[in-house]
Design an enzyme around this catalytic site. Structure first.
Site, short mmCIF file in Angstrom:
data_model
loop_
_atom_site.label_atom_id
_atom_site.label_comp_id
_atom_site.label_asym_id
_atom_site.label_seq_id
_atom_site.Cartn_x
_atom_site.Cartn_y
_atom_site.Cartn_z
N SER A 174 0.82 -1.21 0.00
CA SER A 174 0.00 0.00 0.00
C SER A 174 0.86 1.27 0.00
CB SER A 174 -0.96 -0.04 1.19
OG SER A 174 -1.95 0.95 1.08
N ASP A 201 -0.07 -3.91 -4.18
CA ASP A 201 -1.23 -3.04 -4.30
C ASP A 201 -0.90 -1.61 -3.86
OD1 ASP A 201 -3.81 -3.00 -5.35
OD2 ASP A 201 -4.73 -2.94 -3.38
N ARG A 215 5.82 8.49 -6.97
CA ARG A 215 5.26 7.15 -6.73
C ARG A 215 6.28 6.09 -7.14
NH1 ARG A 215 4.54 5.55 -11.88
NH2 ARG A 215 3.98 7.11 -13.45
N ASP A 217 7.87 3.52 -9.46
CA ASP A 217 7.90 3.44 -10.92
C ASP A 217 9.11 2.61 -11.35
OD1 ASP A 217 9.81 5.48 -12.81
OD2 ASP A 217 9.93 5.74 -10.64
N HIS A 276 -7.98 -5.21 -1.04
CA HIS A 276 -6.68 -4.56 -0.83
C HIS A 276 -5.74 -5.48 -0.07
CE1 HIS A 276 -3.98 -1.22 -0.74
NE2 HIS A 276 -4.11 -0.95 0.55
#
Length: 463
Positions: A174, A201, A215, A217, A276
């Site tokens: 998360s 996730d 984020r 990547d 999730h």
């Protein structure tokens, strides 16, 4: 001349005031400075707290005692790794949690035990529960700082005892997925590119479709594998993302609405965010399970469900989870897989093709049940209702919980009252191995005499 100098000074003062008003920055040696300049200029998201406020812990686990940490590696202790017995020759895994979580969450000990049961490794659980607490927009800001702390810890260990760089991997769930992305980015900027990051996730709010620096990547490590399980269950979007963020992105059950998540035999949090959290169960199971979580490349989940993407690329289908394998060629596709509703979640995928005979009233509009007899056991599966056009071929896929062995026989029935479907034959294939079986019918299906022997290889044209 004086007038020109005064104008220049005034301009500098104005620019400085503009920066003060429109840009904020915090600095925390030795981690550097963090500002809300582009691409971090997101409304509501706050600048990260400092290390003293975050109280981040690095708990060190080994096989010596699976019930509790062997010790804690202090983030400013240059010999901290030596003191807890870090072995530079072993595999090293950094694992971290997500929003409003800590080391006492239900899955943490299970995850740690699975890893250590598989291999006697250096396992470091990164606990940042203070920084991951409510409100969410502050926790989002704190991920940048925690990522910097993880990178700094890796450097400390490397300088203290050495570290097997080829056996170093980071796993984040998360918000923790983005933490590990920041860690990889910090190390890359210092010329140290991580071999692998697993993002479980990755959290969506404030990260999906944002600048790559904000984020996880593909540039954060040599290989970034991502699993998406909750893309559509939070209002419109989910806790997780639909955006591909790695070198390979897996989407079990399409990446949303995980099967079996309607059960009420779990806690409220697990129920509301079941899809999730399901990514954790998949990944944990993949560590020691003999069942491989194969992913199949496809342009869309609809195409996958309809049996249009049942073949593996050159080199075989990649595995999802801890033992992920990287495809030989980047196909620019998502990878899909089906799971079972309950543990064990890993499934064996089969494709089936129904060849309906040509002629008047040979078609069927209804639900079909397939019973397969293998060398190990017999199983039955009911397929979603479809229209089986006369003279046409209908493809479908299904997942079985167990490996039923070499296929021997097949029985097919439908939910219509009359024997109105003329079936020429079927082709059944175990998708992971491409092993194909042919069943010849050439008859109207009745309610009892509808089982035939399966023959390995061949074509339906032979029927």
């Amino acid at each position: 001349m004086v007038s020109t100098m005064n104008s220049a000074v005034l301009l500098m003062v104005i620019m400085l005031c503009f920066d003060i008003v429109h840009s904020n920055q915090v600095c925390y040696p030795p981690y550097g400075c963090f500002s809300d300049d582009t691409p971090y200029d997101e409304a509501l998201v706050q600048l990260p707290w400092g290390p003293k406020d975050l109280e981040t812990k690095f708990w060190f686990y080994t096989r010596k005692d699976l019930s509790k940490p062997t010790g804690e590696i202090k983030e400013f202790d240059a010999q901290g790794a030596s003191k807890v017995g870090f072995d530079p020759h072993k595999t090293t895994v950094f694992l971290t949690h997500g929003y409003i979580e800590n080391s006492r969450r239900w899955w943490v000990k299970m995850f740690i035990n699975e890893l250590l049961n598989y291999e006697n490794m250096n396992l470091i659980f990164v606990e940042w529960h203070v920084g991951s607490a409510f409100p969410y927009h502050q926790a989002v800001g704190n991920t940048r700082m925690v990522g910097a702390q993880v990178a700094h810890m890796i450097e400390l260990i490397k300088n203290d005892t050495g570290i097997n760089w080829d056996k170093l991997r980071l796993i984040g769930f998360s918000l923790g997925a983005h933490v590990m992305g920041y860690a990889g980015r910090n190390l890359r900027r210092k010329g140290m590119l991580l071999r692998r990051i697993s993002a479980l996730d990755p959290a969506s709010p404030y990260f999906e479709n944002k600048h790559p620096d904000r984020r996880i990547d593909p540039t954060d490590a040599e290989f970034v594998d991502v699993i998406h399980t909750d893309a559509k269950t939070l209002v419109v979007n989910g806790f997780g993302t639909t955006q591909e963020m790695g070198h390979i992105d897996f989407f079990p059950n399409g990446g949303f609405d995980q099967v079996g998540c309607g059960n009420l035999d779990v806690s409220v949090v697990q129920y509301l965010a079941c899809s999730h959290y399901r990514v954790l169960r998949y990944y944990m199971e993949s560590i020691n399970s003999p069942c491989p979580y194969y992913g199949y490349p496809c342009q869309s989940y609809e195409d996958f469900k309809n049996g249009h993407c049942t073949h593996c690329p050159d080199g075989g289908c990649p595995r999802m989870g801890y033992h992920v394998s990287r495809p030989k060629k980047d196909l620019k596709m998502k990878y899909y897989t089906l799971t079972n509703e309950n543990y064990p979640f890993c499934a064996y995928h089969y494709s089936i093709e129904f060849y309906t005979g040509q002629g008047f009233l040979n078609d069927l509009d209804g639900t079909v049940t397939v019973e397969l007899t293998g060398s190990k056991q017999t199983v039955s599966v009911t397929l979603k209702g479809k229209y089986y056009r006369a003279g046409g071929v209908v493809r479908d896929i299904f997942a079985l919980q167990q490996d039923i062995g070499d296929l021997k026989k097949i029985r097919i029935s439908h939910d219509r009252i009359l024997d109105i479907w003329y079936l020429k034959g079927v082709v059944v294939r175990l998708m992971s191995t491409e092993k194909t079986y042919i069943g010849c019918y050439n008859k109207w299906l009745n309610t009892s005499q509808n089982q035939v022997t399966l023959i390995e290889g061949g074509e339906v044209d032979q029927c």
